[in-house]
Design an enzyme around this catalytic site. Structure first.
Site, PDB file in Angstrom:
ATOM      1  N   SER A  46       0.830  -1.200   0.000  1.00 49.64           N
ATOM      2  CA  SER A  46       0.000   0.000   0.000  1.00 49.64           C
ATOM      3  C   SER A  46       0.871   1.260   0.000  1.00 49.64           C
ATOM      4  O   SER A  46       1.728   1.427  -0.856  1.00 49.64           O
ATOM      5  CB  SER A  46      -0.961  -0.043   1.193  1.00 49.64           C
ATOM      6  N   ASP A 158      -5.592  -3.173  -2.951  1.00 52.94           N
ATOM      7  CA  ASP A 158      -4.643  -2.885  -1.869  1.00 52.94           C
ATOM      8  C   ASP A 158      -3.943  -4.131  -1.323  1.00 52.94           C
ATOM      9  O   ASP A 158      -4.592  -5.096  -0.915  1.00 52.94           O
ATOM     10  CB  ASP A 158      -5.401  -2.183  -0.736  1.00 52.94           C
TER      11      ASP A 158
END
Length: 262
Positions: A46, A158
């Site tokens: 991320s 993500d």
């Protein structure tokens, strides 16, 4: 271990996800630079993937902070109604080309691993070769805010969904592992859990910490400043504060480990 001994070893740097709190990673990198400590391999999830890519690209700390200050998190004309998610993540590709013009992992100065989540197969996937920007964007595409990206005809989002602290790619490849974790679960007061949003954030944080605890503890040197928990994951006003917290905490930990920097 003495500092000069560490500087002669191969070093891996693992950077967690955590939204705006990820600016603390940049503070950690600044502190490591001041101690002459440089990683050979970087792995990120991320926001950790974004910071890791900039670090692997040879960007300065000043450039890294500018990237996050100048890249619009919410842009009206990036909103979408034809994709899942509120913001069309693909619209950021052109912005990222300003920082990664060659758009390839091979162009980076350090080896980089980026973890993403395959939403269709329910599995994590690491990218370390070929096209750079789209895997980077996928790793940071937090649903439902950002739309997933299509890579190899499958949808990715993500990396923190399945692996918020991607230690695995560096574990057997280096002599020494440094971790920076910004998904903090320090002690809270009752007043910090007074609404559904705060409660959801706390529960999610606890789940992420529990899943990754063993990996966090296996690092040779770990940075995890607890005061980051008071900065919202999407609070852009906290950029500078998170950086300062990360830097000050890292300097303190480095002084404990190696003494004051001469």
């Amino acid at each position: 271990m003495k500092l000069d001994e560490l500087q002669s070893k191969s070093i891996g740097l693992v950077l967690s996800g955590g939204g705006v709190r990820g600016m603390a990673h940049i503070g950690v990198i600044q502190a490591l630079n001041e101690y002459g400590i440089s990683a050979n391999i970087v792995s990120g999830s991320s926001v950790g993937a974004l910071v890791g890519a900039l670090y692997a690209n040879g960007n300065t700390v000043k450039d890294m902070l500018a990237f996050f200050k100048e890249t619009p998190l919410f842009k009206y004309n990036f909103l979408t109604i034809v994709k899942s998610g509120f913001i069309d993540t693909d619209r950021y590709v052109e912005i990222f080309k300003g920082y990664f013009p060659e758009n390839n992992f091979a162009a980076l100065e350090r080896k980089l691993y980026v973890v993403t989540t395959n939403l269709q197969k329910a599995e994590q996937r690491f990218f370390s070769e070929g096209e750079l920007i789209r895997p980077l964007l996928a790793s940071a595409a937090l649903p439902p805010l950002f739309s997933p990206l299509e890579l190899d005809k499958e949808l990715y989002a993500d990396g923190g969904i399945m692996n918020n602290f991607p230690l695995e790619p560096v574990k057997e490849k280096v002599d020494y592992i440094i971790g920076s974790n910004v998904s903090i679960v320090g002690e809270l007061e009752k007043k910090d859990l007074k609404n559904s949003i705060q409660l959801t954030g706390r529960v999610t944080g606890l789940m992420i910490y529990a899943i990754n605890q063993e990996k966090l503890e296996s690092c040779d040197l770990m940075f995890a400043p607890k005061t980051l928990e008071h900065i919202g994951v999407l609070d852009r006003k906290g950029l500078e504060k998170a950086y300062a917290i990360g830097y000050e905490h890292a300097i303190q930990e480095l002084e404990k480990a190696f003494g004051k920097n001469q």
